[in-house]
Design a protein around this motif. Structure first.
Motif, short mmCIF file in Angstrom:
data_model
loop_
_atom_site.label_atom_id
_atom_site.label_comp_id
_atom_site.label_asym_id
_atom_site.label_seq_id
_atom_site.Cartn_x
_atom_site.Cartn_y
_atom_site.Cartn_z
N UNK A 88 0.83 -1.21 0.00
CA UNK A 88 0.00 0.00 0.00
C UNK A 88 0.86 1.26 0.00
N UNK A 89 1.90 1.29 0.85
CA UNK A 89 2.78 2.45 0.90
C UNK A 89 3.60 2.59 -0.37
N UNK A 90 3.86 1.48 -1.01
CA UNK A 90 4.63 1.51 -2.25
C UNK A 90 3.91 2.29 -3.36
N UNK A 91 2.57 2.32 -3.28
CA UNK A 91 1.78 3.02 -4.29
C UNK A 91 1.66 4.52 -4.02
N UNK A 92 2.21 4.97 -2.89
CA UNK A 92 2.07 6.38 -2.52
C UNK A 92 2.72 7.31 -3.53
N UNK A 93 3.73 6.84 -4.22
CA UNK A 93 4.46 7.69 -5.17
C UNK A 93 3.56 8.17 -6.30
N UNK A 94 2.58 7.39 -6.65
CA UNK A 94 1.70 7.73 -7.78
C UNK A 94 0.31 8.14 -7.31
N UNK A 95 0.18 8.47 -6.02
CA UNK A 95 -1.12 8.88 -5.48
C UNK A 95 -1.16 10.41 -5.35
N UNK A 96 -2.37 10.99 -5.21
CA UNK A 96 -2.49 12.44 -5.06
C UNK A 96 -2.33 12.90 -3.61
N UNK A 97 -2.07 11.97 -2.69
CA UNK A 97 -1.98 12.31 -1.28
C UNK A 97 -0.58 12.80 -0.92
N UNK A 98 -0.41 13.18 0.34
CA UNK A 98 0.84 13.71 0.89
C UNK A 98 1.14 15.10 0.33
N UNK A 99 2.21 15.69 0.83
CA UNK A 99 2.46 17.11 0.55
C UNK A 99 3.02 17.37 -0.85
#
Length: 250
Positions: A88-99
């Motif tokens: 799940x965290x691995x997909x964070x790079x391509x998500x619209x979340x975080x700063x």
């Protein structure tokens, strides 16, 4: 490995196709997944925690509140949960979340580390009353091979149940010339050593070939042969110290 690096043997890895890469990745992944879930060749993996007579339960079997089922279920949750959170965290790079993009990239880079830390805290803080198997670490930084006698040719206590106290620990440096009178061993080991070289060389080469696939947009530079030299050097050092070999997959 050193000869392979000097003669630029890594050049042949460029002929590896995507099919070769995927088969190799499938093989390595299958080995780790099978060992994690339950190896058919040795009692290692999450499956064996559900067996009451598994050796991981021996240490706590005399405790009144100990339940091997609770330990097995928690171990299963920790193992599968760590894997799921890491993906799940691995997909964070391509998500619209975080700063920002840099934050998302950092979350992705440390996804496995973060997942392991989270479930380690969950195990040791939230479920501290449930005993789970942990890594068996020696009390001090020293060789863990306890010798039965001064010859140090038998492991205490498995090989000498009648001996009450170990003679001592083996030396840090392994005596490679102590063949126990079997002078033919180096010659018989030549063929397996050649096969081991092929395995380690392909493991190292195909691993960086996978990493440098154009879809990853990464550049490894011109250090392929340097990698092979370092791996070969560390295999020599680890062999003299009696440690496991260093390869790309581990």
């Amino acid at each position: 490995m050193l000869i392979g690096a000097v003669t630029d043997l890594n050049r042949i890895i460029q002929y590896a196709t995507r099919f070769t890469d995927e088969i190799f990745a499938l093989l390595i992944s299958a080995i780790f997944i099978i060992d994690a879930l339950g190896s058919p060749f040795q009692p290692v993996g999450l499956y064996y925690y559900f067996q009451e007579d598994h050796k991981s339960h021996d240490e706590n079997e005399n405790e009144q509140d100990y339940s091997y089922i609770a330990t097995a279920l928690l171990s299963l949750v920790l193992g599968l949960g760590t894997t799921m959170v890491a993906f799940m965290l691995r997909k964070a790079k391509f998500s619209p979340f975080c700063c920002s993009a840099s934050v998302r990239s950092s979350v992705t880079d440390f996804s496995v580390t973060a997942a392991i830390l989270f479930f380690t805290v969950l195990d040791k803080v939230i479920f501290k009353n449930v005993d789970t198997e942990t890594l068996n670490v020696p009390d001090k930084f020293a060789p863990s091979f306890n010798c039965c006698t001064s010859a140090c040719d038998a492991f205490f206590p498995d090989d000498c149940p009648n001996v009450e106290v170990a003679w001592g620990r083996r030396p840090w440096i392994v005596d490679l010339f102590d063949l126990n009178g079997k002078t033919w061993v180096p010659f018989m080991a030549a063929l397996p050593a050649l096969l081991a070289f092929v395995l380690v060389f392909l493991d190292d080469g195909i691993t960086w070939h996978l990493i440098n696939h154009p879809s990853h947009k990464l550049k490894h530079g011109v250090s392929y042969n340097y990698d092979t030299i370092i791996v070969g050097f560390m295999i020599g050092v680890n062999s003299v110290l009696g440690l496991p070999w260093l390869v790309a997959a581990t």
